[in-house]
Design an enzyme around this catalytic site. Structure first.
Site, PDB file in Angstrom:
ATOM      1  N   HIS A 100      46.757  42.120  35.434  1.00 46.70           N
ATOM      2  CA  HIS A 100      48.120  42.051  35.949  1.00 46.70           C
ATOM      3  C   HIS A 100      48.790  40.835  34.999  1.00 46.70           C
ATOM      4  O   HIS A 100      47.933  39.555  34.785  1.00 46.70           O
ATOM      5  CB  HIS A 100      48.356  41.913  37.632  1.00 46.70           C
ATOM      6  CG  HIS A 100      48.303  43.257  37.804  1.00 46.70           C
ATOM      7  ND1 HIS A 100      49.753  44.097  38.262  1.00 46.70           N
ATOM      8  CD2 HIS A 100      47.382  44.362  37.782  1.00 46.70           C
ATOM      9  CE1 HIS A 100      48.842  44.955  39.056  1.00 46.70           C
ATOM     10  NE2 HIS A 100      47.621  45.466  38.710  1.00 46.70           N
ATOM     11  N   GLU A 142      55.556  42.577  31.738  1.00 46.73           N
ATOM     12  CA  GLU A 142      54.300  42.441  32.646  1.00 46.73           C
ATOM     13  C   GLU A 142      53.321  43.806  32.038  1.00 46.73           C
ATOM     14  O   GLU A 142      52.096  43.994  31.290  1.00 46.73           O
ATOM     15  CB  GLU A 142      54.203  42.623  33.584  1.00 46.73           C
ATOM     16  CG  GLU A 142      53.011  42.917  34.342  1.00 46.73           C
ATOM     17  CD  GLU A 142      52.318  42.564  36.118  1.00 46.73           C
ATOM     18  OE1 GLU A 142      53.295  42.825  36.680  1.00 46.73           O
ATOM     19  OE2 GLU A 142      51.681  42.831  36.406  1.00 46.73           O
ATOM     20  N   HIS A 181      50.920  49.049  35.961  1.00 50.15           N
ATOM     21  CA  HIS A 181      52.352  49.340  36.383  1.00 50.15           C
ATOM     22  C   HIS A 181      52.797  50.469  34.255  1.00 50.15           C
ATOM     23  O   HIS A 181      51.338  51.090  35.028  1.00 50.15           O
ATOM     24  CB  HIS A 181      53.562  48.115  36.074  1.00 50.15           C
ATOM     25  CG  HIS A 181      53.000  46.770  36.860  1.00 50.15           C
ATOM     26  ND1 HIS A 181      53.579  47.349  37.758  1.00 50.15           N
ATOM     27  CD2 HIS A 181      51.699  45.803  36.783  1.00 50.15           C
ATOM     28  CE1 HIS A 181      52.933  45.763  38.871  1.00 50.15           C
ATOM     29  NE2 HIS A 181      52.591  45.241  38.623  1.00 50.15           N
ATOM     30  N   GLU A 235      44.920  38.141  37.781  1.00 52.33           N
ATOM     31  CA  GLU A 235      46.614  37.408  37.396  1.00 52.33           C
ATOM     32  C   GLU A 235      46.589  37.011  36.812  1.00 52.33           C
ATOM     33  O   GLU A 235      45.677  35.638  36.860  1.00 52.33           O
ATOM     34  CB  GLU A 235      47.248  37.120  38.743  1.00 52.33           C
ATOM     35  CG  GLU A 235      47.770  38.332  40.239  1.00 52.33           C
ATOM     36  CD  GLU A 235      48.539  39.383  39.262  1.00 52.33           C
ATOM     37  OE1 GLU A 235      49.318  38.720  38.147  1.00 52.33           O
ATOM     38  OE2 GLU A 235      49.262  40.586  40.336  1.00 52.33           O
TER      39      GLU A 235
HETATM   40 ZN   LIG Z   1      51.396  43.353  38.243  1.00 52.91          ZN
END
Ligand SMILES: [Zn+2]
Length: 223
Positions: free
Chosen positions: A78, A24, A10, A140
């Site tokens: 992430h 995030e 992102h 993640e």
């Molecule tokens: Zn993400």
């Protein structure tokens, strides 16, 4: 030389997951910059990031950057959301064997280091995993919308732990060795050539050495 490409997910207009006052894009940038700093302590490793600040970078550009640089490994970092807890990792659905092997190591080391719930080793057709020419993994790291995990993620020392966990995996994968002295540019080696009770004798030796082109200084030491 091992070339590690780190992709903080992102950025810019795309905040990624947001909850509990956390975004995030900020968390993963902090983790990725910390990974870069930690990897700087090792020999024979080069690091490049897809972004080093809060900017938008398209998924294809991220993969292209790693391909152009000819990276050996691509790691997209992430943070999760959507109800749940713990850590999970993704590789592309094509499951190339080297990609699978490396992910197995990274996944296990990260879960063990962080001591968090293991959500499993997963596959997905994510663009950064599909378009990268080298083995790639997407991690993640906990959930921003889980209150107790958000509290952990608010703590910068926990973000350093996440970075360290990834680096531990890379150290194992690529047999990375720490450089012997991490501050070589700040170190001077001095040579002592004499110690005298009489200051005059010290001066005489210093003059002799200076005549031979050495830089000298006299230091008083209590005995
Ligand atoms: Zn993400």
């Amino acid at each position: 030389m091992v070339k590690i490409f780190i992709d903080p997910g992102h950025g810019g207009d795309d905040a990624g997951a947001e909850a509990n006052g956390l975004a995030e894009k900020d968390l993963v940038l902090t983790i990725s910059l910390e990974m870069q700093a930690l990897l700087n302590r090792y020999e024979n490793v080069e690091v490049q990031l897809s972004r080093e600040k809060d900017i938008s970078v398209s998924l294809s550009v991220r993969a292209q950057m790693a391909n152009d640089w000819d990276a050996d490994y691509f790691i997209s970092v992430h943070v999760n959301a959507g109800g749940g807890s713990g850590f999970e990792s993704y590789i592309h659905t094509s499951k190339a064997s080297e990609t699978v092997n490396r992910r197995d190591t990274m996944h296990q080391v990260i879960v063990n280091t962080l001591n968090v719930t293991d959500r499993g080793k997963k596959e997905a057709n994510f663009a950064v995993l599909r378009e990268t020419a080298m083995p790639a993994i997407l991690t993640e790291n906990l959930f921003v919308d889980n209150e107790s995990e958000a509290e952990k993620l608010s703590n910068s020392s926990f973000l350093t732990e996440i970075a360290q966990a990834h680096v531990n995996g890379l150290v194992e994968l690529f047999d990375l060795e720490e450089t012997e002295n991490n501050n070589t540019e700040d170190v001077l080696y001095t040579v002592q050539v004499g110690a005298f009770e009489n200051e005059e004798n010290a001066r005489r030796l210093a003059e002799e050495l200076e005549a031979q082109g050495y830089e000298t200084y006299i230091k008083k030491v209590s005995t």
